[in-house]
Write an enzyme that holds these catalytic residues in place. Structure first.
Site, mmCIF file in Angstrom:
data_model
loop_
_atom_site.group_PDB
_atom_site.id
_atom_site.type_symbol
_atom_site.label_atom_id
_atom_site.label_comp_id
_atom_site.label_asym_id
_atom_site.label_seq_id
_atom_site.Cartn_x
_atom_site.Cartn_y
_atom_site.Cartn_z
ATOM 1 N N TYR A 122 5.841 13.049 -23.184
ATOM 2 C CA TYR A 122 5.163 13.087 -21.850
ATOM 3 C C TYR A 122 4.353 11.837 -21.589
ATOM 4 O O TYR A 122 3.193 11.666 -21.094
ATOM 5 C CB TYR A 122 4.072 14.389 -21.844
ATOM 6 C CG TYR A 122 4.940 15.498 -22.125
ATOM 7 C CD1 TYR A 122 5.644 16.091 -21.266
ATOM 8 C CD2 TYR A 122 4.694 16.100 -23.380
ATOM 9 C CE1 TYR A 122 6.423 17.240 -21.451
ATOM 10 C CE2 TYR A 122 5.471 17.495 -23.584
ATOM 11 C CZ TYR A 122 6.326 18.023 -22.504
ATOM 12 O OH TYR A 122 7.042 19.051 -22.739
ATOM 13 N N TYR B 98 11.330 13.503 -11.450
ATOM 14 C CA TYR B 98 12.379 12.784 -11.248
ATOM 15 C C TYR B 98 12.842 12.427 -9.732
ATOM 16 O O TYR B 98 13.223 11.270 -9.496
ATOM 17 C CB TYR B 98 13.979 13.545 -11.763
ATOM 18 C CG TYR B 98 13.764 13.676 -13.216
ATOM 19 C CD1 TYR B 98 12.937 13.086 -14.186
ATOM 20 C CD2 TYR B 98 14.960 14.286 -13.906
ATOM 21 C CE1 TYR B 98 13.254 13.145 -15.521
ATOM 22 C CE2 TYR B 98 14.958 14.489 -15.191
ATOM 23 C CZ TYR B 98 14.208 13.631 -16.150
ATOM 24 O OH TYR B 98 14.433 13.888 -17.646
ATOM 25 N N HIS C 81 0.742 -1.202 0.010
ATOM 26 C CA HIS C 81 -0.080 -0.052 0.127
ATOM 27 C C HIS C 81 0.937 1.288 -0.082
ATOM 28 O O HIS C 81 1.737 1.580 0.719
ATOM 29 C CB HIS C 81 -0.997 0.119 1.105
ATOM 30 C CG HIS C 81 -1.905 1.071 1.324
ATOM 31 N ND1 HIS C 81 -2.557 1.424 2.478
ATOM 32 C CD2 HIS C 81 -2.207 2.011 0.230
ATOM 33 C CE1 HIS C 81 -3.225 2.631 2.163
ATOM 34 N NE2 HIS C 81 -3.067 2.746 0.901
ATOM 35 N N ASN D 22 5.865 9.351 -19.432
ATOM 36 C CA ASN D 22 6.165 8.801 -18.388
ATOM 37 C C ASN D 22 4.745 8.750 -17.321
ATOM 38 O O ASN D 22 4.263 9.693 -17.225
ATOM 39 C CB ASN D 22 7.155 9.647 -17.648
ATOM 40 C CG ASN D 22 8.444 9.492 -18.614
ATOM 41 O OD1 ASN D 22 8.877 8.291 -18.671
ATOM 42 N ND2 ASN D 22 8.981 10.628 -18.905
ATOM 43 N N ASP E 68 9.285 6.030 -20.469
ATOM 44 C CA ASP E 68 9.504 6.177 -21.792
ATOM 45 C C ASP E 68 10.882 5.782 -22.067
ATOM 46 O O ASP E 68 11.933 5.617 -21.225
ATOM 47 C CB ASP E 68 8.804 7.298 -22.533
ATOM 48 C CG ASP E 68 9.761 8.614 -21.903
ATOM 49 O OD1 ASP E 68 11.005 8.569 -21.594
ATOM 50 O OD2 ASP E 68 9.319 9.614 -22.103
ATOM 51 N N MET F 57 3.950 13.140 -16.112
ATOM 52 C CA MET F 57 5.149 14.451 -16.266
ATOM 53 C C MET F 57 4.429 15.789 -16.813
ATOM 54 O O MET F 57 3.991 15.653 -18.033
ATOM 55 C CB MET F 57 6.350 14.135 -16.724
ATOM 56 C CG MET F 57 7.352 14.834 -16.483
ATOM 57 S SD MET F 57 8.731 14.825 -17.687
ATOM 58 C CE MET F 57 9.717 13.516 -16.860
ATOM 59 N N ASP G 252 -4.384 3.085 -5.561
ATOM 60 C CA ASP G 252 -4.667 3.687 -4.229
ATOM 61 C C ASP G 252 -5.956 4.650 -4.187
ATOM 62 O O ASP G 252 -5.942 5.514 -4.778
ATOM 63 C CB ASP G 252 -3.418 4.246 -3.811
ATOM 64 C CG ASP G 252 -3.695 4.569 -2.293
ATOM 65 O OD1 ASP G 252 -4.616 4.426 -1.518
ATOM 66 O OD2 ASP G 252 -2.490 5.152 -1.746
#
Lengths: 141, 141, 141, 141, 141, 141, 141, 141, 141, 141
Positions: free
Chosen positions: G131, G113, G22, G133, G30, G74, G64
């Site tokens: 974009y 990051y 959890h 990720n 990518d 991102m 979650d």
């Protein structure tokens, strides 16, 4: 050996270049650089000069076009020293391998060491020219 | 880098040469040799030719004078092939590094592979000449 | 054993000396020094005294000429103690191995320990003289 | 360093001697012996001669009294060679460390190598005398 | 087993004691001490009491004479507790093994834990006496 | 990612292909092949089919021209089964990547397993076609 | 291969997904993401795009529901860039795999990051969309 | 299996419990706990519920009587939630295994995670009850 | 330390005993036995005698009732030697720990060594009695 | 925990099942089986019975339909023993998980051990029924 892969790129070096991502840096260090001490990952290239390795690496390695200068050199210690001749060699190799202009920034020696510590890898060559250490920042494809 | 140590001898190679004893053998293999497959201990020397490495190694490495031939070459597959020119280069290097005559024996390809498996180490070079693989047997000091 | 390599330089020690770069330091520690505790990389030389090792190391090892003193000794604890005789031995060995004058600086014991922690390697000898620990900073070739 | 332990016994060597049991063998090898190649467990003692190590080892090491000869030497290759002088040194050291007579057997070179492969450990010294290799078989306490 | 080495000193413990240098500390911990949690290097001595081990260790181990107290005990938690009887045993063992007087300092429990974390090694015994943990600081020879 | 390297060649696979030498073999195995069990070196390519990988590999990988058939397939178990369609796909890919004709030999299933055990590496794909396993023997450059 | 497990989920990836608890996060990165540099645990999926992997992962992976947004993207660097089309693909996949609405939050590149460094694992794909990720936070079952 | 050791105590778990000392803590975590992420040492007990493991552990494990509460539970997030029923089960198990009363303290979720990071070990069960995570602090014998 | 576990059973020994299955053997070796040389898995118990360990082990360890003799001793070398007194001690310990009669077989010394090589583990004690080595074969529960 | 994965399948077990290929075998061993001794790869499932694990495994695991019997049991030692009741449980579980009939072959105890040595993995359960060991051979998908 494989078709189309220069022989001075070792299997370990090729794997390292492939694993690197956007913004990761690699140091091509001369023969006196404390590479083994500073490297997070060390790739040895004993007996080799830097220009020949740089050529082979840039054949595959995209430079980062998101930053002002994707290439970093170690500043001469005395500002009245003349420009190290190997920098011109680097300039020419960079021009030959990219169809756009590449800026090379300079960094003070101790700062250069700190940056090398954070690089993805350091290649330990036997280059004997002065001020020959060079950092490449990887771009995207 | 150290004073008096050629730059094409890597730290790992120097350690290997020092650890070897009387009768132990080292293979200097060309770029196509299955070195990674056969080696008990592998030392990479990507991008290097054999003659330059042989020179540097023989500067330190005593050849075995207890056997008829402390140097072994891989036999040409077709007996009417002419003598590989690199063998003459080897001959000259051996003469320059020893003040006595060194015999080079030849060994059939498959036997050569078996012998390489038992060698103390194999150096993987990028030598591109044909029939360039060479085994050195260490002598005493 | 190899031609031209002193027998008290072990394969591991030679590899270590070769891997070091400009500015890296090596400690040659006496028999009571907490070498195993402090060393990032430990090279054992049990049963050996320091002067004989120092001679063999300096045969290969360039000292750093970019700093005021490339050699560091551990300061005597009481300032009225007389100069440890082994320092003169070191002076003589340093003079014999370099054609320029080498300065030896002194460092307080606890500072010396901290510096040893950051050294590239520590050699653990069995030297029994007092104040015999010595740090060498590597130069360029 | 500890009270009562000779400085030429390294921590690793002491541990090795303690771990050995009844019938286990240790080879004290000269500088040209292919120790690194043959050893199941290698203990380096670069820069040391064999007699000094033998003295220190026998201070702790019980020889096997259940076999005719608990000490083995490498036979001279030519039977008309005279007895190697270092064997007399060994004899004297063995007499000084034991209050009973110790036989030393001789073994042909290739058989000696095979036996060394099965030894518990090989100590790689820098002994330069001829025919100086020696095997000790451990006894009981 | 070796001549002159007590059997309750394991090969690993002997190696550890030999590797320690001037100022390094070793903790001999009782059976409830969190040795495995705190130790940088753990040496197990299950089933053993501390006094017998202390005797064997002090036979080899020089205590530090450069500090006021080379021996440290864990302070009783309640100051009105009477002096733990095992401390007198320790006193006697220390006197028997040194020809000069040895001071034993006391340290509060949590401070003792912190110090144990920095010790070179911790020996995990099965000692069942209260307040039996003891730290020894190594001296010079 | 690098310029000119197909994305389905992982860094580990590229390193493996580069390390292989003349005569070394690589198995590209389908999703049901016991690759993890048989492989000396295992390279996973989960989720990929074989033809796309074969294309990318042959772009770099020279086939052995010294043997009658540098490519080996697993024989159909029942001889009256028709030729697996994926073999024609392989044929086409091989033709496209080489300017000379490549023979593909067939090998009985159990023999194929034995051969796979000795291969330099096995690539574990998720190919679902029947009889899709294929062995490539490396040639020289 | 197992019944009911998509072939693009490698054994190592499945093990990783099962080990997570959890609040643990996984990054699907990518092809240009510095995954090898930042990952505490790296799972390679060379040659794969993100949407297909996302589908397979969400088949097993509970998101979650205790946080406002269990999915993180991102942020585009220039705020006037239009919404990356792959985000809509993600939205659709998330809707198909959950019977409740899932919010996707955006995070600035450098913050992204830092968060990736603390993730339980990073999957290195070869996705080439901009974009792309995406971070998933694991929920409970 | 051994006489008198419950079968749900794995060899690794028994070793872990034995190695722990006074004050060391062990977390018995439910199936959704991020155990693999937080644990210094992870012991898996997949498929098991906590009460059965707790019973077996307390058969051997002394609780710390030096602290107010040797048992810690994870606080319910909403204070008006009713007391989790499994806590009563724990209470009963604790009473059955100790002849003195044991206090159970509660700790806020994020604090609980931090504490788990410092625990000697975390046992990853598949317990599905809410608020079932429990920390035990070891006492003395 | 745990409730009900004898202190001379180390965590590693307990783990080893638990991992063993039906028919697996453990050797309890005396101080001169070449345990380190022969053991597949070595468990050290320096400073301990065998009878005390045997007692603690048999408290947990079921002997194999499927074979004529689950206990093996090393035969006296000379058949006219009288029965080693420690065997009677073993007999008594075995009777006390089992409610059925246990046979002890004898095995010639070299055969005993071979059998020890195949044992699951060897415990290296410091037992000094003659002919004290003993092998236990594990039964079922 | 993941959606759709039974909790008694540990991450390591799932990874193992996924890695296995056509013809690979897995042993589900009872609590007395010498699993740790015989296993090439050991997966512990302490505290679990075999039927519950078998159910969970067969949910994913395809049995080999190319062989007469993809399931192997350990033969009763005395031929007049009645059929172990757990075999009927296995039969039922196998029928429930496959829509075709599965044969179970029997194998003599010592042969069963030899086969277990070659299995891809052994799962060590705590099953207490007699003759409960079972081997599954993996099929294709």
């Amino acid at each position: 050996m494989l078709k189309g892969i220069p022989v001075n790129i070792s299997p370990e070096l090729m794997k390292t270049l492939m694993e690197m991502g956007h913004g990761d840096e690699i140091v091509i260090a001369d023969g006196n650089f404390p590479a083994s001490n500073l490297a997070r990952k060390l790739v040895r290239a004993d007996g080799h000069s830097i220009p020949e390795l740089l050529c082979s690496i840039l054949y595959f390695f995209p430079l980062d076009t998101f930053v002002p200068a994707p290439v970093t050199l170690m500043q001469t210690v005395n500002h009245d020293e003349e420009r190290p001749p190997i920098w011109d060699t680097y300039n020419e190799i960079l021009s030959n391998n990219n169809d756009f202009s590449i800026n090379m920034e300079q960094m003070e020696r101790m700062d250069f060491y700190e940056r090398a510590k954070n690089a993805y890898a350091i290649i330990a060559t036997s280059e004997s020219s002065l001020y020959a250490n060079i950092i490449l920042k990887k771009g995207v494809i």
